[in-house]
Design a protein around this motif. Structure first.
Motif, PDB file in Angstrom:
ATOM      1  N   GLN A 197       0.829  -1.210   0.000  1.00  0.00           N
ATOM      2  CA  GLN A 197       0.000   0.000   0.000  1.00  0.00           C
ATOM      3  C   GLN A 197       0.862   1.258   0.000  1.00  0.00           C
ATOM      4  OE1 GLN A 197      -2.466  -0.809   3.451  1.00  0.00           O
ATOM      5  NE2 GLN A 197      -4.299  -0.959   2.172  1.00  0.00           N
TER       6      GLN A 197
ATOM      7  N   ASN B  19       1.881  -2.595  -8.780  1.00  0.00           N
ATOM      8  CA  ASN B  19       0.880  -1.795  -9.496  1.00  0.00           C
ATOM      9  C   ASN B  19      -0.263  -1.378  -8.593  1.00  0.00           C
ATOM     10  OD1 ASN B  19       2.316  -2.042 -11.940  1.00  0.00           O
ATOM     11  ND2 ASN B  19       1.412  -4.075 -12.257  1.00  0.00           N
ATOM     12  N   GLU B  20      -0.542  -2.213  -7.602  1.00  0.00           N
ATOM     13  CA  GLU B  20      -1.634  -1.916  -6.673  1.00  0.00           C
ATOM     14  C   GLU B  20      -1.374  -2.687  -5.390  1.00  0.00           C
ATOM     15  OE1 GLU B  20      -4.666  -5.352  -8.372  1.00  0.00           O
ATOM     16  OE2 GLU B  20      -5.078  -3.217  -8.763  1.00  0.00           O
TER      17      GLU B  20
ATOM     18  N   VAL C 151       3.200   1.766  -3.815  1.00  0.00           N
ATOM     19  CA  VAL C 151       2.607   1.555  -5.132  1.00  0.00           C
ATOM     20  C   VAL C 151       3.483   2.229  -6.193  1.00  0.00           C
ATOM     21  CG1 VAL C 151       0.602   2.050  -6.581  1.00  0.00           C
ATOM     22  CG2 VAL C 151       0.279   1.322  -4.211  1.00  0.00           C
ATOM     23  N   ASN C 152       3.629   1.537  -7.331  1.00  0.00           N
ATOM     24  CA  ASN C 152       4.452   2.011  -8.464  1.00  0.00           C
ATOM     25  C   ASN C 152       5.948   1.932  -8.194  1.00  0.00           C
ATOM     26  OD1 ASN C 152       2.224   2.568 -10.114  1.00  0.00           O
ATOM     27  ND2 ASN C 152       1.969   4.581  -9.152  1.00  0.00           N
TER      28      ASN C 152
END
Length: 534
Positions: free
Chosen positions: A296, A318-319, A299-300
């Motif tokens: 969390q 990605n998520e 991300v990225n």
């Protein structure tokens, strides 16, 4: 003593019939018993020296264990200094020359830092009374932690005990039967796997340390730093053979997000997108929460999946990944993915093991040993039967029948307990045949003495069995004590010899005393002889 009610006679015959029936599958070729379907057909397992198989001698990498201890202590020190109030700031921490050194930013906190170090560096190592780590303060603010020899020896001993159990679990997962896995000396493990002619799969499986870690990738490292293996502060450079960027190295943060200790399951499966083999892993509740929190917050950003200090892949987050499940992909075959899943399920090896000796025993050698063992057993039985018949007549026939049934009973009991027969086990088998008639020799000689004293046939037989029983019990008890000591302290072939010897002692006493007494009592009741030839 010669009173045998019908229920007792039927019970003895039924017991012997069951044990003889259990022996039959082991005496038939396996291709025949395989056709029996659901009919139970327990068989004796053959040891490495009879069935052939693989032998490996593994040795622990003590230097690797020492390096791991230093890294673990480094993380513990950093955590302990931050965890309590007041927080103790440290810097210039390093693990060079087999020592952990760090410097306090505030020299007035030396005493507080020492108290915290004493709580995490262990007490006395075993019975030596020495500490596991030696703590020194130099230049008023620099701590030097040096592992003591006693502490290292204790760590090696503990790691080898755990490694032996991990090796055992991994080999059991292969579906092999009756492997022998024992420690040899302080840092070696002997592995014998009967029936496994190709040791490469075994070496591949045992060669994995299976130390799994998830770490965040340090994206600040430049290509030049990666090529020169110069890690940014707080990071480390690890091999990444399949790096899409072309540089076979990658920089990752030193602290791990997830470790293999937080896994609850690992199994091979196929990717739904590419249909390629991959390994699906499931975390425990703590690992699942931590993985969800880290993904969390990042991300990225990429994170690295690291196995045995080598990066397998570095996917992008990605998520957030919730649910405590993830998958490891990357150029797996079905076999390699399955082996990795087994290694992860069985736990990580606490110390790296290397193969220092290996050999393969062919089945031909085992077949020769089996033929020689069968020939020796047949000759032993024939000579014993001939000797007993010539010497004791009818009573010798009863003793011979007991010997033959005893051979089947030993095989039946071994099959029932899923025992393993080794070459020394065959020696124990032949030895048992030779000694099985000792009890009958004692009984028959005692009966002959009583007849010479003028006693009746029934009185002679009763006294013969009664008076000889104590001697028989004491003689076999000394054998049993020797067998128990070999079983407890021995290993491998020695333990196999002890198992056959102990089974033979119990069954030979039963068949030579109880079974023959039943036969003699039945003959005396039916024939009521006026004289006996003994």
């Amino acid at each position: 003593m010669l009173d045998f009610p019908r229920w007792k006679v039927l019970s003895i015959w039924a017991l012997l019939a069951v044990l003889v029936a259990l022996a039959i599958p082991s005496l038939l070729p396996q291709r025949i018993t395989d056709q029996w379907g659901h009919i139970p057909h327990p068989r004796i397992n053959l040891g490495l020296d009879l069935a052939g198989g693989s032998y490996l001698l593994l040795e622990a990498d003590v230097n690797d264990l020492q390096s791991s201890r230093l890294e673990q202590m480094r993380e513990q020190v950093q955590t302990e200094m931050r965890r309590q109030n007041p927080r103790i700031e440290i810097g210039d921490i390093s693990t060079r020359d087999g020592k952990l050194t760090f410097m306090l930013r505030d020299p007035t906190q030396v005493d507080a830092a020492r108290e915290r170090l004493l709580s995490i560096t262990g007490g006395g190592a075993g019975m030596t009374g020495q500490r596991e780590w030696d703590i020194q303060v130099v230049d008023t603010s620099r701590f030097v932690l040096t592992p003591t020899a006693a502490g290292l020896n204790q760590a090696v001993d503990r790691a080898m005990g755990d490694a032996t159990e991990v090796v055992r679990r991994r080999i059991d997962e292969l579906g092999t039967r009756e492997p022998t896995i024992i420690r040899q000396g302080s840092s070696r493990i002997v592995v014998q796997v009967p029936g496994l002619q190709n040791p490469q799969a075994l070496k591949d499986l045992l060669g994995k340390t299976a130390k799994l870690e998830f770490k965040l990738v340090d994206a600040t490292a430049t290509p030049d730093q990666l090529r020169n293996k110069q890690a940014p502060i707080g990071s480390q450079i690890l091999p990444y053979p399949n790096n899409p960027a072309g540089i076979p190295f990658i920089a990752v943060k030193r602290s791990a997000i997830i470790t293999g200790d937080m896994l609850t399951d690992a199994r091979q499966e196929f990717s739904q997108q590419t249909n390629e083999p991959q390994v699906a892993i499931t975390f425990d509740s703590q690992g699942g929460r931590r993985f969800a929190k880290v993904t969390q917050e990042n991300v990225n950003k990429p994170f690295a999946i690291i196995l045995d200090n080598s990066v397998i892949s570095a996917p992008n987050i990605n998520e957030p990944i919730m649910g405590g499940r993830a998958s490891i992909s990357g150029s797996f075959t079905v076999d390699s993915a399955n082996q990795l899943a087994i290694a992860l399920r069985s736990g990580k090896l606490p110390v790296a093991l290397k193969v220092v000796e290996e050999s393969t025993v062919g089945p031909d050698l085992g077949a020769d040993s089996i033929r020689a063992g069968i020939l020796a057993s047949a000759v032993a039985v024939a000579l014993v039967v001939a000797f007993m018949f010539v010497t004791y007549g009818r009573f010798g026939v009863y003793a011979n029948l007991a010997v033959i049934i005893n051979v089947f009973v030993i095989v039946g009991v071994l099959a029932l307990i899923n025992g393993t027969l080794t070459l020394p086990g065959i020696a124990g088998f032949v030895l048992t045949i030779g000694t099985a008639v000792d009890a009958n020799v004692l009984i028959n000689e005692r009966i002959r003495e009583e007849r010479h004293r003028g006693r009746s046939i029934v009185q002679s037989v009763e006294l013969g069995y009664k008076e000889a029983s104590r001697t028989i019990f004491e003689a076999n008890m000394t054998h049993a004590i020797s067998g128990v000591i070999m079983f407890v302290l021995g290993s491998g072939p020695v333990k196999g010899f002890a198992v056959v010897l102990l089974i033979g002692i119990v069954t030979s006493v039963f068949t030579a005393v109880t079974f023959t007494r039943m036969l003699v009592a039945g003959w005396l009741r039916r024939a009521k002889p006026k004289t006996i030839n003994i």
